[in-house]
Design a protein around this motif. Structure first.
Motif, short mmCIF file in Angstrom:
data_model
loop_
_atom_site.label_atom_id
_atom_site.label_comp_id
_atom_site.label_asym_id
_atom_site.label_seq_id
_atom_site.Cartn_x
_atom_site.Cartn_y
_atom_site.Cartn_z
N GLU A 119 0.41 -44.60 48.60
CA GLU A 119 -0.88 -43.90 48.57
C GLU A 119 -1.36 -43.57 49.97
OE1 GLU A 119 -5.47 -44.89 47.16
OE2 GLU A 119 -3.81 -46.20 46.57
N ASN A 120 -1.28 -44.53 50.89
CA ASN A 120 -1.70 -44.28 52.28
C ASN A 120 -0.81 -43.24 52.96
OD1 ASN A 120 -3.66 -46.26 51.94
ND2 ASN A 120 -2.40 -47.88 52.82
N LEU A 121 0.51 -43.29 52.68
CA LEU A 121 1.44 -42.34 53.29
C LEU A 121 1.15 -40.93 52.82
CD1 LEU A 121 3.98 -41.98 55.07
CD2 LEU A 121 5.35 -42.26 52.99
N CYS A 122 0.93 -40.76 51.52
CA CYS A 122 0.65 -39.42 50.98
C CYS A 122 -0.64 -38.85 51.56
CB CYS A 122 0.57 -39.47 49.46
SG CYS A 122 2.13 -39.90 48.64
N ALA A 123 -1.67 -39.70 51.66
CA ALA A 123 -2.95 -39.23 52.20
C ALA A 123 -2.81 -38.82 53.67
CB ALA A 123 -4.01 -40.32 52.05
N PHE A 124 -2.04 -39.59 54.43
CA PHE A 124 -1.84 -39.25 55.85
C PHE A 124 -1.05 -37.95 55.99
CE2 PHE A 124 0.94 -39.48 59.61
CZ PHE A 124 -0.02 -39.47 60.60
N PHE A 125 0.00 -37.78 55.19
CA PHE A 125 0.79 -36.55 55.25
C PHE A 125 -0.07 -35.33 54.94
CE2 PHE A 125 5.43 -38.18 54.54
CZ PHE A 125 5.41 -38.67 55.83
N CYS A 126 -0.90 -35.42 53.89
CA CYS A 126 -1.71 -34.27 53.51
C CYS A 126 -2.70 -33.89 54.61
CB CYS A 126 -2.44 -34.58 52.20
SG CYS A 126 -1.38 -34.58 50.74
N GLU A 127 -3.37 -34.88 55.17
CA GLU A 127 -4.34 -34.58 56.23
C GLU A 127 -3.64 -34.02 57.47
OE1 GLU A 127 -7.46 -34.58 55.84
OE2 GLU A 127 -7.51 -35.54 53.87
N ARG A 128 -2.48 -34.59 57.80
CA ARG A 128 -1.73 -34.13 58.97
C ARG A 128 -1.19 -32.72 58.76
NH1 ARG A 128 -0.85 -35.82 64.39
NH2 ARG A 128 1.25 -35.22 65.03
N TRP A 129 -0.68 -32.44 57.56
CA TRP A 129 -0.12 -31.11 57.30
C TRP A 129 -1.20 -30.04 57.23
CZ3 TRP A 129 3.67 -32.92 52.85
CH2 TRP A 129 4.73 -33.61 53.43
N CYS A 130 -2.40 -30.41 56.78
CA CYS A 130 -3.49 -29.43 56.78
C CYS A 130 -3.79 -28.95 58.20
CB CYS A 130 -4.75 -30.05 56.16
SG CYS A 130 -4.70 -30.20 54.36
N GLU A 131 -3.83 -29.90 59.14
CA GLU A 131 -4.09 -29.52 60.54
C GLU A 131 -2.93 -28.73 61.12
OE1 GLU A 131 -4.78 -33.14 62.58
OE2 GLU A 131 -6.57 -33.70 61.41
N THR A 132 -1.70 -29.18 60.85
CA THR A 132 -0.52 -28.51 61.44
C THR A 132 -0.34 -27.12 60.88
OG1 THR A 132 0.53 -30.68 61.66
CG2 THR A 132 1.94 -28.75 61.86
N ALA A 133 -0.47 -26.98 59.53
CA ALA A 133 -0.24 -25.68 58.90
C ALA A 133 -1.29 -24.66 59.32
CB ALA A 133 -0.23 -25.83 57.38
N ALA A 134 -2.53 -25.09 59.48
CA ALA A 134 -3.58 -24.16 59.89
C ALA A 134 -3.31 -23.58 61.28
CB ALA A 134 -4.93 -24.87 59.87
N ASP A 135 -2.57 -24.29 62.11
CA ASP A 135 -2.25 -23.81 63.45
C ASP A 135 -0.92 -23.05 63.52
OD1 ASP A 135 -4.57 -24.96 64.41
OD2 ASP A 135 -3.57 -26.85 64.95
N ARG A 136 0.05 -23.42 62.66
CA ARG A 136 1.41 -22.91 62.83
C ARG A 136 1.87 -21.91 61.78
NH1 ARG A 136 4.93 -28.29 63.70
NH2 ARG A 136 6.58 -26.73 63.47
N LEU A 137 1.16 -21.79 60.64
CA LEU A 137 1.59 -20.84 59.61
C LEU A 137 1.47 -19.40 60.11
CD1 LEU A 137 0.14 -22.23 56.24
CD2 LEU A 137 2.54 -22.10 56.94
N GLU A 138 2.40 -18.58 59.69
CA GLU A 138 2.32 -17.16 60.02
C GLU A 138 1.39 -16.46 59.04
OE1 GLU A 138 6.18 -15.47 60.16
OE2 GLU A 138 6.94 -16.86 61.68
N LEU A 139 0.92 -15.29 59.41
CA LEU A 139 0.03 -14.52 58.53
C LEU A 139 0.78 -14.14 57.25
CD1 LEU A 139 -1.72 -12.18 61.14
CD2 LEU A 139 -2.64 -14.24 60.06
N GLY A 140 0.12 -14.33 56.12
CA GLY A 140 0.72 -14.01 54.82
C GLY A 140 1.42 -15.19 54.18
N HIS A 141 1.61 -16.28 54.90
CA HIS A 141 2.26 -17.47 54.33
C HIS A 141 1.19 -18.46 53.86
CE1 HIS A 141 6.30 -16.80 56.64
NE2 HIS A 141 6.05 -15.88 55.72
N GLN A 142 1.51 -19.19 52.79
CA GLN A 142 0.57 -20.12 52.20
C GLN A 142 1.25 -21.48 51.97
OE1 GLN A 142 -0.82 -18.45 48.54
NE2 GLN A 142 -1.78 -16.67 49.51
N LEU A 143 0.47 -22.54 52.13
CA LEU A 143 0.93 -23.89 51.81
C LEU A 143 -0.09 -24.52 50.89
CD1 LEU A 143 2.84 -26.32 52.24
CD2 LEU A 143 1.43 -26.97 54.20
#
Length: 436
Positions: A368-392
């Motif tokens: 449970e802790n691992l999943c919550a950390f991954f989701c919060e971390r990926w939200c920050e990373t994807a918002a900075d690194r995703l290209e235009l038109g791509h969705q996560l």
């Protein structure tokens, strides 16, 4: 002063000692060295008489030394603790400790505002994030009071009265710590088959005794399962038996028409990639990462790899849920065996990954802790690194397990249409596939 007395025999700073040490350095010292009881006599009665006046003779010796300026009790020097080098070293140690807290390598135990709003704060290791179970932590915190209670009971029952013998064995106080909780124990248990056979024998013996005195049709009785649960569906303790879900899928495929492959379109169609997050984690494991931050970044590279390949513009990552109060999979996890690993709070990206990954991942709280950390971390990373038109799209892994979020470049939003209380990612993936 609550009995916490300290004695200073000179003006030297940092020279206070406890009362026992002061006695050893003064009265006892003068009595036990040559000129006191050493070399005078070996008769016990004579030694007893000398001890009765030892304090008076020690006072005379001290006064003589002071009169002759032999005793330098008033000398004031520089203590090593107040030296420039030592103070500089202490200040550097303080700054190193502060840097560890600021960098996220350790949880700051003095920053109460950053802790979660809980009724009782957990007792955890500020470096590794290991959380001590609440009953064990409360017993460890109350160790002093428990000791006082046992002491009072000892005095009451063994000294003030004869309720217990003085030399009887003292009870062992099982107060566990982080070190003792990490030790493993091997326990041998009987197999489920042996338990079932024993139950059958007990029931059969009772039926044979009853059939001798009552008119019972044993054939009709044995036409039913003589147990508290049907053994075809559950174990003897009531836990459900597991099955192979792929067999059910093969049976369902016989009822519908299934295309061998998707039809080829003349025009390229947008593609979505759906990922079962926990299945991926179980296959790849820690991947040699040293910290949870490195682990999250390596997994992000894996889930974002399909974007831009074969017209793929969306990736859905779905997690299993482990925090449901009534879980349909709790019995299956019990059959697999509960882990002896303690819960580990992921305090930040710098929290180290446990060396025993298999043992760590078996604890549902750690998942449970691992999943919550991954989701919060990926939200920050994807918002900075995703290209235009791509969705996560991330679902099921947040602290609110029903929540689902859509991440595009520079923006994170909640998707109410994909909120779900499904416990298994297998079934929740169908909802994401329909939405995509």
């Amino acid at each position: 002063m609550k009995g916490n007395h300290a004695i200073c025999r000179s003006s030297q700073p940092y020279s206070r000692v406890w009362t026992d040490m002061a006695l050893e350095q003064s009265i006892n010292l003068d009595s036990k060295k040559r000129g006191g009881i050493v070399g005078i006599t070996q008769k016990q009665e004579a030694l007893d008489r000398l001890f009765l006046t030892s304090h008076e003779r020690a006072a005379i010796a001290s006064a003589t030394k002071e009169m002759c300026a032999i005793q330098d009790s008033e000398r004031v020097g520089i203590h090593k603790e107040t030296g420039t080098a030592r103070r500089k070293k202490d200040e550097n140690d303080v700054q190193k400790l502060l840097s560890v807290f600021k960098s996220g390598l350790a949880s700051n135990p003095f920053d109460i505002d950053t802790l979660e709003k809980e009724e009782c704060q957990p007792l955890l290791n500020i470096i590794s994030g290991v959380v001590l179970p609440q009953p064990v932590a409360m017993r460890l915190v109350e160790a002093k009071n428990i000791g006082k209670t046992e002491l009072n009971e000892f005095v009451t029952k063994r000294l003030d009265s004869n309720e217990k013998g003085f030399w009887e064995t003292l009870p062992h106080l099982t107060i566990k710590t982080f070190a003792s909780m990490a030790k493993t124990k091997t326990v041998k248990t009987a197999t489920d088959r042996a338990a079932v056979m024993s139950s059958h024998h007990d029931v059969l013996g009772r039926l044979l005794i009853v059939a001798q005195t009552r008119d019972i049709d044993l054939k009709a009785v044995f036409g039913h399962e003589l147990s508290s649960v049907p053994y075809a569906l559950a174990h003897n303790d009531g836990s459900l038996r597991n099955n192979v879900k792929s067999d059910l899928l093969a049976e369902l495929e016989t009822k519908v028409n299934v295309l061998a492959k998707l039809p080829i379109s003349e025009e390229p169609l947008p593609t979505s990639n759906l990922i079962d997050a926990m299945d991926m984690i179980q296959m790849i494991k820690c991947g040699g990462a040293k910290t949870f931050g490195q682990l999250a970044d390596s997994y992000y590279d894996i889930i974002s790899a399909p974007l831009g390949v074969n017209e793929c513009n969306r990736v859905d990552v779905v997690f299993d849920r482990y925090a449901k109060p009534t879980s349909t999979k709790a019995g299956e996890r019990m059959c697999r065996g509960s882990s002896t690993a303690l819960e580990i709070r992921i305090l930040g990206p710098a929290t180290p990954v446990p060396k025993q990954w298999e043992k760590y991942i078996k604890n549902p709280r750690n998942k449970e802790n691992l999943c919550a950390f991954f989701c919060e971390r990926w939200c920050e990373t994807a918002a900075d690194r995703l290209e235009l038109g791509h969705q996560l799209v991330l679902g099921g892994g947040f602290k609110n397990g029903a929540e689902c979020k859509l991440i595009i470049r520079g923006h994170v939003s909640v998707l109410p249409s994909l909120e779900s209380d499904h416990e298994e990612a297998d079934t929740r993936l169908l909802l994401h596939a329909h939405n995509a």
